[in-house]
Design a protein around this motif. Structure first.
Motif, short mmCIF file in Angstrom:
data_model
loop_
_atom_site.label_atom_id
_atom_site.label_comp_id
_atom_site.label_asym_id
_atom_site.label_seq_id
_atom_site.Cartn_x
_atom_site.Cartn_y
_atom_site.Cartn_z
N ARG A 10 3.09 9.01 -10.84
CA ARG A 10 3.00 8.48 -12.19
C ARG A 10 1.96 9.25 -13.01
O ARG A 10 0.75 9.22 -12.70
N PRO A 11 2.36 9.96 -14.07
CA PRO A 11 1.39 10.70 -14.88
C PRO A 11 0.76 9.82 -15.96
O PRO A 11 1.42 8.98 -16.57
N VAL A 12 -0.52 10.01 -16.17
CA VAL A 12 -1.26 9.36 -17.25
C VAL A 12 -2.24 10.38 -17.84
O VAL A 12 -2.99 11.03 -17.09
N GLU A 54 -5.96 -13.49 3.60
CA GLU A 54 -6.70 -13.24 2.36
C GLU A 54 -6.72 -11.75 2.02
O GLU A 54 -6.72 -11.39 0.83
N MET A 55 -6.72 -10.90 3.03
CA MET A 55 -6.61 -9.46 2.79
C MET A 55 -5.30 -9.13 2.09
O MET A 55 -5.27 -8.31 1.15
N ALA A 56 -4.19 -9.74 2.51
CA ALA A 56 -2.89 -9.44 1.91
C ALA A 56 -2.87 -9.81 0.43
O ALA A 56 -2.26 -9.10 -0.38
N ILE A 57 -3.53 -10.90 0.07
CA ILE A 57 -3.59 -11.28 -1.34
C ILE A 57 -4.35 -10.23 -2.13
O ILE A 57 -3.93 -9.81 -3.22
N ARG A 58 -5.48 -9.78 -1.59
CA ARG A 58 -6.28 -8.75 -2.29
C ARG A 58 -5.50 -7.45 -2.45
O ARG A 58 -5.46 -6.85 -3.53
N VAL A 59 -4.90 -6.99 -1.37
CA VAL A 59 -4.23 -5.69 -1.39
C VAL A 59 -2.99 -5.70 -2.27
O VAL A 59 -2.77 -4.79 -3.07
N THR A 60 -2.17 -6.74 -2.15
CA THR A 60 -0.97 -6.78 -2.98
C THR A 60 -1.32 -6.99 -4.45
O THR A 60 -0.62 -6.49 -5.34
N ASN A 61 -2.41 -7.70 -4.73
CA ASN A 61 -2.86 -7.86 -6.11
C ASN A 61 -3.27 -6.51 -6.71
O ASN A 61 -2.90 -6.18 -7.84
N GLU A 62 -4.00 -5.70 -5.94
CA GLU A 62 -4.37 -4.36 -6.42
C GLU A 62 -3.13 -3.48 -6.59
O GLU A 62 -3.07 -2.65 -7.50
N ALA A 63 -2.16 -3.67 -5.70
CA ALA A 63 -0.93 -2.88 -5.81
C ALA A 63 -0.22 -3.16 -7.14
O ALA A 63 0.26 -2.23 -7.82
N VAL A 64 -0.15 -4.42 -7.51
CA VAL A 64 0.45 -4.78 -8.80
C VAL A 64 -0.36 -4.16 -9.94
O VAL A 64 0.21 -3.59 -10.88
N GLN A 65 -1.67 -4.24 -9.85
CA GLN A 65 -2.53 -3.70 -10.91
C GLN A 65 -2.31 -2.20 -11.07
O GLN A 65 -2.22 -1.68 -12.19
N LEU A 66 -2.23 -1.48 -9.97
CA LEU A 66 -2.08 -0.03 -10.05
C LEU A 66 -0.69 0.39 -10.51
O LEU A 66 -0.50 1.53 -10.95
N HIS A 67 0.27 -0.50 -10.42
CA HIS A 67 1.61 -0.21 -10.96
C HIS A 67 1.69 -0.52 -12.46
O HIS A 67 2.73 -0.24 -13.08
N GLY A 68 0.64 -1.11 -13.01
CA GLY A 68 0.69 -1.46 -14.43
C GLY A 68 1.77 -2.48 -14.72
O GLY A 68 2.08 -3.35 -13.90
N GLY A 69 2.37 -2.39 -15.89
CA GLY A 69 3.40 -3.35 -16.28
C GLY A 69 4.59 -3.36 -15.34
O GLY A 69 5.23 -4.41 -15.15
N PHE A 70 4.92 -2.22 -14.73
CA PHE A 70 6.04 -2.19 -13.79
C PHE A 70 5.78 -3.09 -12.58
O PHE A 70 6.71 -3.63 -11.99
N GLY A 71 4.52 -3.24 -12.20
CA GLY A 71 4.20 -4.09 -11.06
C GLY A 71 4.50 -5.56 -11.29
O GLY A 71 4.56 -6.33 -10.34
N PHE A 97 0.83 -1.21 0.00
CA PHE A 97 0.00 0.00 0.00
C PHE A 97 0.87 1.26 0.00
O PHE A 97 0.61 2.21 -0.75
N ASP A 98 1.91 1.27 0.82
CA ASP A 98 2.81 2.42 0.86
C ASP A 98 3.47 2.65 -0.50
O ASP A 98 3.56 3.79 -0.98
N GLU A 99 3.94 1.57 -1.11
CA GLU A 99 4.57 1.69 -2.43
C GLU A 99 3.56 2.24 -3.45
O GLU A 99 3.90 3.06 -4.31
N THR A 100 2.33 1.79 -3.36
CA THR A 100 1.32 2.16 -4.35
C THR A 100 0.89 3.61 -4.21
O THR A 100 0.72 4.32 -5.22
N THR A 101 0.70 4.07 -2.97
CA THR A 101 0.30 5.47 -2.81
C THR A 101 1.37 6.41 -3.35
O THR A 101 1.06 7.44 -3.96
N ARG A 102 2.64 6.07 -3.13
CA ARG A 102 3.72 6.90 -3.68
C ARG A 102 3.70 6.87 -5.21
O ARG A 102 3.86 7.89 -5.88
N TYR A 103 3.49 5.67 -5.76
CA TYR A 103 3.55 5.50 -7.22
C TYR A 103 2.42 6.28 -7.90
O TYR A 103 2.66 6.99 -8.90
N VAL A 104 1.18 6.16 -7.40
CA VAL A 104 0.07 6.79 -8.11
C VAL A 104 0.10 8.31 -7.99
O VAL A 104 -0.49 9.02 -8.82
#
Length: 388
Positions: free
Chosen positions: A264-266, A320-337, A254-261
């Protein structure tokens, strides 16, 4: 009710957090090929936290379950293999030695755990029996002042590095769960062999361990009567420490993802400016906070072991929460994730282990459900259980 950490708890985790966020973060990719994180272990030994669950008379800190979980949570935010290595020094195996081993073994092994010179390995799973402990085939035969062990274990952590193995085995061929006991085996014992290696998606290696007419002194048979019941009692602790790693993995992602989004410009603006992304962050955050509440409350019940019902509930939810959250983190990082170079990829892979080890989610759901279906809850329903 108090929802803030004490000054003492903050003082405990502050240096661990600093070390993890700086040194361990830089090294994290190094351990993904199965290399054991010795450098990190030695650094943590310098902080004294390898002896978290070792009694003070052997040089440890003798910490409660809650404080131990807090330390593991901080390490897991950046490095799953290191968190698992530390769990091996703070989990069931250490408690078995501290509570049941003869004084000679405690005095020799526990200080070495504190210093990082002795890695412990617990041997439970067999090729045909994981959760089904009643069908273990590894057997220890007592002959006068010796114990002779034959059998095999699989998917064993830290087997190549371990100085001592905590082996759960059948005793004298007694059937069922009641026949399960525990033998301590030191590295180098004739008849002990570490064989096959499995490299896991989380980065660590697991191994096969064989016992071929292996003999140990009778004093190494530390659990004989009621061994299975004592094992389950100790595992309630493991069911708080395992999910503390899941919680840390989710928080790190989650920490990595909040910094990334934010950065990251789109389409000319940061990803965080899109409503759909903000909603994902909100869901990740509420999942993490709900998991934290369940886990911390389960840890709080430990005296010295946590309530089994709450520990099981916390473990299932956190895993099961960790699987959901880390999965979303990968998704929000796009290909870099999807690349090794970004931490969320490693955190996602580590998160997948939680619901497999220390009691599978299916097993624990059945435990929770049987209690709810069979317990007389009284006029106040679930509140009447007295957990709130």
């Amino acid at each position: 009710m108090e929802f803030r950490l004490t000054d003492e708890q903050r003082a405990l985790i502050a240096p661990v957090r600093e070390m993890a966020q700086t040194t361990f973060r830089q090294r994290a990719l190094r351990w993904m090929d199965g290399t054991f994180p010795w450098d990190n272990i030695r650094d943590l030994a310098g902080l004294g936290v390898l002896g978290m669950t070792v009694p003070e008379e052997y040089g440890g800190l003798g910490l409660p379950v809650f404080e131990t979980a807090l330390v593991l949570e901080e390490i897991a935010k950046v490095c799953y293999p290191t968190a698992m290595a530390v769990l091996g020094e703070a989990g069931v195996q250490t408690r078995v030695i501290a509570r049941y081993a003869p004084e000679g073994i405690r005095a020799r092994i526990l200080p070495a755990v504190v210093s990082g010179d002795c890695i412990l390995s617990i041997c439970m799973t067999e090729p045909h029996a994981g959760t089904d402990v009643a069908n273990y085939r590894t057997n220890a035969v007592v002959k006068h002042d010796r114990v002779i062990v034959n059998g095999s274990k699989t998917l064993i952590s830290r087997a190549e590095e371990a100085g001592m193995f905590v082996v759960f085995t059948r005793i004298d061929g007694r059937p069922g769960r009641e026949g399960i006991g525990c033998v301590l085996v030191e590295r180098g014992t004739p008849g002990l062999a570490v064989t096959g290696t499995y490299h896991t998606m989380g980065g660590e290696n697991l191994h096969e361990v064989q016992f071929n007419d292996m003999e140990v002194p009778l004093e190494n048979l530390v659990l004989r009567e009621d061994g299975f019941k004592r094992l389950l009692t100790a595992f309630n602790t493991q069911r708080c420490l395992n999910p503390s790693i899941s919680l840390g993995l989710a928080e790190g992602a989650f920490d990595e993802t909040t910094r990334y989004v934010r950065d990251r410009p789109v389409f000319g603006k940061p990803i965080a400016d899109f409503q759909g992304v903000r909603w994902k962050l909100a869901d990740m955050y509420k999942d993490i906070e709900a998991a934290r509440g369940l886990l911390y409350r389960a840890c709080w019940t430990a005296d010295p072991f946590p309530d089994p019902f709450l520990a099981a509930t916390a473990k299932v939810f956190c895993n099961e929460m960790a699987i959901r959250v880390t999965n979303e983190a990968v998704q929000l990082h796009g290909g870099f994730g999807f690349t090794d170079e970004y931490p969320v990829s490693r955190l996602y892979r580590g998160a997948r282990y939680g619901s497999l080890g220390g009691g599978a989610s299916e097993t624990l759901r059945d435990l929770i459900g049987r209690k709810l279906a069979g317990e007389d809850l009284g006029p106040d329903g679930i509140m009447g259980l007295g957990y709130f």
